[in-house]
Design a protein around this motif. Structure first.
Motif, PDB file in Angstrom:
ATOM      1  N   ALA A 147       0.705  -1.045   0.139  1.00 13.93           N
ATOM      2  CA  ALA A 147       0.065   0.267   0.248  1.00 13.93           C
ATOM      3  C   ALA A 147       0.814   0.919  -0.073  1.00 13.93           C
ATOM      4  O   ALA A 147       0.031   2.017  -0.337  1.00 13.93           O
ATOM      5  CB  ALA A 147      -1.027   0.009   1.281  1.00 13.93           C
ATOM      6  N   ALA A 148       1.899   1.335   0.827  1.00 12.34           N
ATOM      7  CA  ALA A 148       3.042   2.206   1.226  1.00 12.34           C
ATOM      8  C   ALA A 148       3.776   2.861  -0.171  1.00 12.34           C
ATOM      9  O   ALA A 148       3.613   3.944  -1.062  1.00 12.34           O
ATOM     10  CB  ALA A 148       4.011   2.530   1.788  1.00 12.34           C
ATOM     11  N   HIS A 149       3.653   1.464  -1.022  1.00 13.98           N
ATOM     12  CA  HIS A 149       4.354   1.850  -2.483  1.00 13.98           C
ATOM     13  C   HIS A 149       3.491   1.974  -3.383  1.00 13.98           C
ATOM     14  O   HIS A 149       3.353   3.144  -4.218  1.00 13.98           O
ATOM     15  CB  HIS A 149       5.191   0.518  -3.545  1.00 13.98           C
ATOM     16  N   PHE A 150       1.767   2.005  -3.359  1.00 16.27           N
ATOM     17  CA  PHE A 150       1.453   2.211  -4.488  1.00 16.27           C
ATOM     18  C   PHE A 150       0.713   3.781  -3.794  1.00 16.27           C
ATOM     19  O   PHE A 150       0.696   4.414  -4.929  1.00 16.27           O
ATOM     20  CB  PHE A 150       0.107   1.406  -3.870  1.00 16.27           C
ATOM     21  N   ILE A 151       1.018   4.342  -2.694  1.00 14.18           N
ATOM     22  CA  ILE A 151       0.265   5.816  -2.926  1.00 14.18           C
ATOM     23  C   ILE A 151       1.541   6.972  -2.848  1.00 14.18           C
ATOM     24  O   ILE A 151       1.281   7.295  -3.416  1.00 14.18           O
ATOM     25  CB  ILE A 151      -0.350   5.530  -1.129  1.00 14.18           C
ATOM     26  N   VAL A 152       2.559   6.488  -2.816  1.00 12.14           N
ATOM     27  CA  VAL A 152       3.746   7.119  -2.603  1.00 12.14           C
ATOM     28  C   VAL A 152       4.082   7.557  -3.995  1.00 12.14           C
ATOM     29  O   VAL A 152       4.396   8.708  -4.892  1.00 12.14           O
ATOM     30  CB  VAL A 152       4.794   6.786  -2.046  1.00 12.14           C
ATOM     31  N   TYR A 153       3.979   5.991  -4.544  1.00 15.17           N
ATOM     32  CA  TYR A 153       4.353   6.602  -6.839  1.00 15.17           C
ATOM     33  C   TYR A 153       3.644   6.878  -6.724  1.00 15.17           C
ATOM     34  O   TYR A 153       3.368   8.184  -8.223  1.00 15.17           O
ATOM     35  CB  TYR A 153       4.353   5.329  -6.809  1.00 15.17           C
ATOM     36  N   ARG A 154       2.276   6.867  -7.028  1.00 23.40           N
ATOM     37  CA  ARG A 154       0.850   8.394  -7.292  1.00 23.40           C
ATOM     38  C   ARG A 154       1.781   9.651  -7.185  1.00 23.40           C
ATOM     39  O   ARG A 154      -0.388  10.202  -6.940  1.00 23.40           O
ATOM     40  CB  ARG A 154      -0.018   7.285  -7.209  1.00 23.40           C
ATOM     41  N   GLY A 155       1.830   9.660  -6.151  1.00 24.88           N
ATOM     42  CA  GLY A 155       2.095  10.843  -5.678  1.00 24.88           C
ATOM     43  C   GLY A 155       1.499  11.537  -3.703  1.00 24.88           C
ATOM     44  O   GLY A 155       1.250  12.932  -3.407  1.00 24.88           O
TER      45      GLY A 155
END
Length: 310
Positions: A147-155
């Motif tokens: 979830a962290a990678h998904f959110i941070v990657y998209r701003g």
């Protein structure tokens, strides 16, 4: 007496061969049930017919069924045949379904505005596919880091338990520091999705975050009641703060928040319609009564005064 149909077959044929032939006829005619009729078969020998004649009839029927099957098959596409296809296929759907046929029957809008609207719809479909849930990512990273990678990657930005620092992507290099493999020390405590382009398909990546306490969907225009229903069913048992200001949430979607038993703070934006405002405040009051300790704050739309109401 029960009515009976007597079938006379004028040939020399054994009972076993007759049963096989009769089963083939049943399959071809697709007869599954004949109510009130009990067939009775009587084989009467005659020199006018032989087994060879019955075999020829059966073979003809089989060939007819095969021809009918071939005629009912869908034709192959140009891509499947390896033949030439028009470049305008880029504007069409890859699946030859009813939507594609409907689109081809409608006039094409080749104006500048029509091309822009087509591009926006195409881009939205691509983003929805890119935000789809990937099981392999969760198997490698675990629910929290995935979830962290998904959110941070998209701003967006996230915060872990025991770390006051927010993790977000660098604006210049588009890089961020997060583990690439599963690490049990990283537990997501807060997620800020403000002003992200987050669709319903992407919310499935936020699941099984048992340490999550703070969640914000501030100013996400595509976030609606369906999205809130998915969020409320994602096992956020410890969620305490939820920001839904600037979204398309209505009073109907708020009813799903009863699944969050530890919710303490809820922020909402009031609609412009007076009836919708009354419905939202009534739903908020019911949630405060159903969830002990919950406080609902209301904010006016950007066109009005943005002072909070409780």
């Amino acid at each position: 007496m029960e009515s009976r149909r007597v079938i006379y077959w004028d040939c020399h044929i054994t009972s076993i061969e007759w049963k096989c032939f009769f089963c083939e006829i049943i399959k071809m005619l697709k007869i599954t049930r004949i109510c009130g009729i009990a067939p009775q078969i009587r084989v009467i020998g005659s020199p006018m017919c032989t087994r060879t004649k019955g075999g020829r009839i059966l073979q003809k029927e089989r060939e007819k069924v095969e021809r009918d099957k071939r005629n009912l098959e869908w034709r192959e596409t140009f891509a499947q045949k390896g033949e030439w296809s028009s470049k305008f296929g880029l504007f069409a759907s890859e699946n030859e379904n009813a939507d594609f046929i409907t689109m081809m029957q409608q006039p094409w809008d080749t104006s500048i505005g029509g091309v822009k609207r087509w591009y926006v719809r195409k881009k939205e479909r691509v983003n929805r596919i890119l935000q789809s849930y990937i099981p392999e990512r969760h198997e490698i990273l675990g629910s929290d880091l995935a979830a962290a990678h998904f959110i941070v990657y998209r701003g967006g930005r996230i915060k872990f338990v025991g770390d006051p620092k927010w993790v977000q992507k660098d604006e210049d290099t588009d890089e961020y520091e997060l583990p690439r493999l599963y690490d049990e020390r990283y537990k997501v405590e807060a997620i800020d999705c403000s002003r992200m382009l987050l669709y319903y398909e992407g919310l499935e990546n936020l699941r099984c975050l048992f340490h999550l306490k703070q969640l914000s969907f501030h100013d996400i225009p595509v976030f609606d009641d369906w999205c809130l229903d998915r969020v409320s069913g994602s096992e956020f048992h410890n969620l305490q703060e939820l920001d839904l200001t600037g979204t398309k949430i209505t009073s109907r979607g708020l009813c799903a928040l009863y699944r969050l038993p530890r919710l303490q703070k809820l922020s909402l934006t009031l609609p412009e319609n007076e009836v919708a405002i009354a419905e939202m405040k009534l739903t908020g009051a019911m949630l405060e009564e159903a969830i002990p300790g919950l406080t609902v704050s209301y904010f006016s739309s950007p066109s009005k005064d943005s002072s909070p109401e409780t």
